[in-house]
Design an enzyme around this catalytic site. Structure first.
Site, PDB file in Angstrom:
ATOM      1  N   GLU A 174       0.806  -1.221   0.000  1.00 37.07           N
ATOM      2  CA  GLU A 174       0.000   0.000   0.000  1.00 37.07           C
ATOM      3  C   GLU A 174       0.840   1.272   0.000  1.00 37.07           C
ATOM      4  O   GLU A 174       0.522   2.221  -0.714  1.00 37.07           O
ATOM      5  CB  GLU A 174      -0.943   0.003   1.207  1.00 37.07           C
ATOM      6  CG  GLU A 174      -1.994  -1.088   1.113  1.00 37.07           C
ATOM      7  CD  GLU A 174      -3.047  -0.988   2.193  1.00 37.07           C
ATOM      8  OE1 GLU A 174      -3.559   0.105   2.462  1.00 37.07           O
ATOM      9  OE2 GLU A 174      -3.349  -2.029   2.804  1.00 37.07           O
ATOM     10  N   HIS A 190       5.105 -27.467   2.535  1.00 30.69           N
ATOM     11  CA  HIS A 190       4.555 -28.562   1.738  1.00 30.69           C
ATOM     12  C   HIS A 190       4.281 -28.151   0.297  1.00 30.69           C
ATOM     13  O   HIS A 190       3.629 -28.882  -0.441  1.00 30.69           O
ATOM     14  CB  HIS A 190       3.282 -29.095   2.414  1.00 30.69           C
ATOM     15  CG  HIS A 190       3.555 -29.599   3.790  1.00 30.69           C
ATOM     16  ND1 HIS A 190       3.904 -30.898   4.056  1.00 30.69           N
ATOM     17  CD2 HIS A 190       3.597 -28.954   4.976  1.00 30.69           C
ATOM     18  CE1 HIS A 190       4.121 -31.038   5.362  1.00 30.69           C
ATOM     19  NE2 HIS A 190       3.944 -29.871   5.940  1.00 30.69           N
ATOM     20  N   ARG A 265     -12.914  -0.590  -3.857  1.00 34.73           N
ATOM     21  CA  ARG A 265     -13.954  -0.375  -2.831  1.00 34.73           C
ATOM     22  C   ARG A 265     -15.254   0.101  -3.483  1.00 34.73           C
ATOM     23  O   ARG A 265     -16.332  -0.366  -3.151  1.00 34.73           O
ATOM     24  CB  ARG A 265     -13.482   0.656  -1.801  1.00 34.73           C
ATOM     25  CG  ARG A 265     -12.376   0.152  -0.880  1.00 34.73           C
ATOM     26  CD  ARG A 265     -11.918   1.265   0.033  1.00 34.73           C
ATOM     27  NE  ARG A 265     -12.986   1.672   0.908  1.00 34.73           N
ATOM     28  CZ  ARG A 265     -13.099   1.315   2.193  1.00 34.73           C
ATOM     29  NH1 ARG A 265     -12.164   0.560   2.749  1.00 34.73           N
ATOM     30  NH2 ARG A 265     -14.111   1.718   2.921  1.00 34.73           N
TER      31      ARG A 265
END
Ligand code: PA5
Length: 273
Positions: A174, A190, A265
């Site tokens: 950001e 893994h 947003r």
């Protein structure tokens, strides 16, 4: 930015918070939600709010669609909801409120969001959070990391302190508008570790608090930062801020300006909240 967090923490420490007990679920997005992730190293939070005695919703603006959706769902389930916010729609809903001062970037307002949560769930750690803020020391850590991150893509790994790894990633994304990632130990042992056969462009950092964390560090030849408790966490959160602002400066970016996040947003808001 991040220079005067001792002042922000002192201000946040004046806030009154409601008493909460039992099973707690904590939710928010981005710079607000990460306070829940960080605190989860110190207080076991429940993932499914069905099992929660109280739901804590964190949104600095109080207008984040995803957070409002969760709050409305919690209210429809007759849950006790406590909001940490500076206002917005969230402050108009029938919830208990911790109202904090607005006007800052959410990620910079971290002390206003984090300290009330600590006060509610781990009041014994409030002093450690506040006393560990140290701009000079945090900058020293940040400068050192910057010298390695420059020209690479940082990837932050942790187990217990995954919230810290997420915070470093978010701050770099950001403020510096720069790619950064985080991954959870032991899951990455893994899968992700194999990617390092072609991982020369990456700079892995492990926030280590266990022998398994050290295994990950060894597998990917990571920089190890040992973390043991709230004092380290509080200082490192400030370092993440400084690192991201230093990188922003080098990238010619303004840490306070966002473009894609506000656009996202708006689009999500249109989809429906
Ligand atoms: O740092 C930011 O600006 C974002 O990550 C926001 O925190 C995020 O979009 C959520 O908004 P709010 O913190 O207002 O709920």
């Amino acid at each position: 930015m991040y220079e005067d967090w001792d002042r922000l923490y002192a201000e946040a420490n004046l806030l009154n918070v409601p008493r909460v007990e039992g099973e707690i679920s904590c939710f928010g997005m981005g710079g607000s939600g990460v306070v829940c992730d960080i605190l989860s190293a110190f207080y076991p939070l429940v993932k499914d709010m069905k099992f929660a005695d109280a739901v804590i919703a964190v949104s600095y603006s109080g207008n984040t669609t995803e957070t409002l959706q969760v709050v409305r769902r919690a209210l429809s389930m007759d849950k006790r909801v406590i909001a940490i916010t500076s206002g917005g729609i969230l402050s108009t809903l029938p919830v208990e409120k911790v109202l904090v001062r607005g006007g800052e970037q959410p990620r910079y307002a971290f002390p206003f969001l984090f300290l009330p949560l600590v006060k509610m769930l781990r009041p014994d750690l409030v002093r450690e959070v506040i006393d560990s803020v140290n701009a000079m020391e945090a900058k020293r850590v940040a400068e050192d990391l910057l010298s390695h991150v420059r020209g690479k893509i940082p990837v932050f790994y942790a187990s217990t302190y995954l919230g810290l790894a997420k915070r470093f990633k978010q701050e770099i994304n950001e403020n510096a508008k720069y790619p950064a990632f985080f991954g959870e130990i032991p899951e990455v042992n893994h899968n992700e570790v194999e990617g390092y056969a072609h991982g020369d462009s990456l700079y892995p950092v492990v926030f280590s608090s266990s022998e398994v964390d050290e295994v990950t560090a060894r597998l990917v030849n990571a920089r190890v930062i040992r973390v043991s408790g709230m004092r380290d966490v509080s200082l490192l959160i400030q370092s993440a801020g400084f690192l991201s602002v230093m990188l922003a400066r080098e990238m010619g970016e303004d840490p306070t300006k966002l473009t894609r996040i506000p656009e996202g947003r708006r689009l999500v808001e249109r989809i429906g909240g």
